[in-house]
Each structure stands twice: as structure tokens, then as C-alpha cells.
Design an enzyme around this catalytic site. Structure first.
Site, PDB file in Angstrom:
ATOM      1  CG  HIS A 136      -7.498  -4.485   6.848  1.00  0.00           C
ATOM      2  ND1 HIS A 136      -7.013  -5.570   6.147  1.00  0.00           N
ATOM      3  CD2 HIS A 136      -7.131  -3.404   6.137  1.00  0.00           C
ATOM      4  CE1 HIS A 136      -6.363  -5.154   5.063  1.00  0.00           C
ATOM      5  NE2 HIS A 136      -6.417  -3.836   5.047  1.00  0.00           N
TER       6      HIS A 136
ATOM      7  CG  HIS B  60      -9.103  -2.050   1.735  1.00  0.00           C
ATOM      8  ND1 HIS B  60      -8.312  -1.764   0.642  1.00  0.00           N
ATOM      9  CD2 HIS B  60      -8.242  -2.414   2.719  1.00  0.00           C
ATOM     10  CE1 HIS B  60      -7.039  -1.971   0.943  1.00  0.00           C
ATOM     11  NE2 HIS B  60      -6.970  -2.354   2.202  1.00  0.00           N
TER      12      HIS B  60
ATOM     13  CG  HIS C 277      -4.411   0.813   5.530  1.00  0.00           C
ATOM     14  ND1 HIS C 277      -5.784   0.839   5.495  1.00  0.00           N
ATOM     15  CD2 HIS C 277      -4.031  -0.267   4.812  1.00  0.00           C
ATOM     16  CE1 HIS C 277      -6.216  -0.184   4.772  1.00  0.00           C
ATOM     17  NE2 HIS C 277      -5.173  -0.874   4.356  1.00  0.00           N
TER      18      HIS C 277
ATOM     19  CD  GLU D 244      -3.016  -1.035   0.264  1.00  0.00           C
ATOM     20  OE1 GLU D 244      -2.872  -0.263  -0.697  1.00  0.00           O
ATOM     21  OE2 GLU D 244      -4.018  -1.744   0.428  1.00  0.00           O
TER      22      GLU D 244
END
Length: 213
Positions: free
Chosen positions: A96, A157, A94, A76
Site C-alpha cells: 500500500h 487500494h 502486494h 488477499e
């Protein structure tokens, strides 16, 4: 410079462990980065965030070229670099996380159900879906972050937050997950009340001009 990079690598390890401890990521999902000038230190691809050591974290330039480290940067990384190019971010987280991903699979935006949403820029947009690690996802997230947003969700996502420091970006991630959880749990018993623009403006006014003691 070497000492600065080592310090940033250590920070990535610390907050990577915290992300796992708080259940914001599972397995090898999620990634973090921190910027220093034209260099970005990022977590490596395919590594569990609670098992990182400082030496494992690669360093890339703003073009994505590896300048330090032996492991492959997170897949990413292009998304991180795109956000750095168009915001004032110095750090990115980031994840999840469960409730963030639930909202990202069902909504086009997270409405302001609490005034602390203002800390993330108000409404949190859900970036259109694109395969992870692609230029398309990077462009979609960059669009979702436009206008001074401090957070974005990614369809089917997860979520991303930014900050002036890694600590600030991480706390924004915790807030984003809390807001998503409040909204999802609210839906289980009724229709959550959304704060109006006037109500949010009143919060801003009170923050900027608190009443005298």
C-alpha cells in the site's frame, strides 16, 4: 520439503521487514507470497510484516486449503492464487505504498514516463475497485496483469508485482513505486512527457542488439 518451506518462510520475513523499512506498507497492510510447485507460502492475516517469524507464515495449496501453519493466511490469498494460475509468477509482493496508492486513486493506468517501465511490461493498468479479499478483486487484478504485465495497481487500494523470485518481485515493487513517484511529482510542475511506442521499441531494440564496443 520441510527445509524448502522454512527457507521460503524466512524469505517472507526478510522482505516483509524491508517493505516496512522502505515505507511500502504501514501497520498490518500488505502481503507477500512465494510459490514452490503446487504450494504457496504466504504472510498471515493481521500480522505486521516487520514482526513476522518463519513459523507464523502459513502454507496453502493452489485451492487455498491450509496445509501447514496455525495462523490464518492473508485475506488477499485468493488474489495471489489467481495471479499464480494465470502468469509465470513464482513470487508476489502486494503493498500500500504512498505514490502507488495515489496513482491508483486518480488514474486508470500509469503511463510510461521512463523507459524502465518496460521492466514491468510498459503501461501499468489500474484494476477496477473491489472489496479486498473478494473473488471480484482477484478477477480484476488478474485482468490487469494479462498480456505479460509484471505489475498492476488496484483502484483505491495499492499495487502488486510479480517475479521469478521474491527478490525479483520486491525489486519490481520498488520500481513501481519509483515510477509512480516520478509521475506524481512531475504533475506538480507540469505535464509529464509520455514515451511513445516507437521510443519504447527503440529501447527494446538497443537492449537486444547493443552497439559494438
Amino acid at each position: 520439503m520441510i527445509d524448502d518451506i522454512m527457507s521460503l518462510r524466512e524469505q517472507l520475513c526478510e522482505y516483509g521487514r524491508r517493505a516496512v523499512e522502505l515505507g511500502l506498507v504501514i501497520g498490518t497492510s500488505g502481503n507477500l507470497s512465494v510459490r514452490e510447485g503446487d504450494l504457496v507460502t504466504v504472510t498471515p492475516s493481521g500480522a505486521a510484516l516487520d514482526r513476522l517469524t518463519p513459523e507464523m507464515c502459513p502454507v496453502v495449496d493452489m485451492g487455498g486449503r491450509l496445509v501447514a501453519g496455525e495462523l490464518r493466511p492473508s485475506s488477499e490469498t485468493p488474489m495471489h492464487l489467481a495471479v499464480y494460475e494465470t502468469t509465470d509468477a513464482q513470487a508476489i509482493v502486494h503493498t500500500h505504498s504512498v505514490f502507488g496508492t495515489v496513482v491508483a486513486t486518480t488514474m486508470t493506468e500509469l503511463p510510461p514516463v521512463h523507459y524502465n517501465a518496460l521492466l514491468l511490461g510498459g503501461v501499468v493498468r489500474v484494476a477496477e475497485y473491489a472489496t479486498y479479499g473478494t473473488p471480484e478483486l482477484a478477477a480484476n487484478v488478474r485482468a490487469a496483469m494479462a498480456g505479460g504485465k509484471r505489475a498492476a495497481l488496484m483502484a483505491n487500494h495499492g499495487g502488486m508485482t510479480i517475479g521469478a523470485t521474491l527478490e525479483e518481485a520486491f525489486e519490481a515493487t520498488r520500481l513501481l513505486e519509483w515510477l509512480c513517484e516520478v509521475y506524481v511529482r512531475g504533475l506538480s510542475i507540469g505535464k509529464p512527457t509520455i514515451l511513445t511506442d516507437d521510443q519504447l521499441a527503440a529501447v527494446v531494440e538497443r537492449t537486444l542488439n547493443p552497439p559494438p564496443l
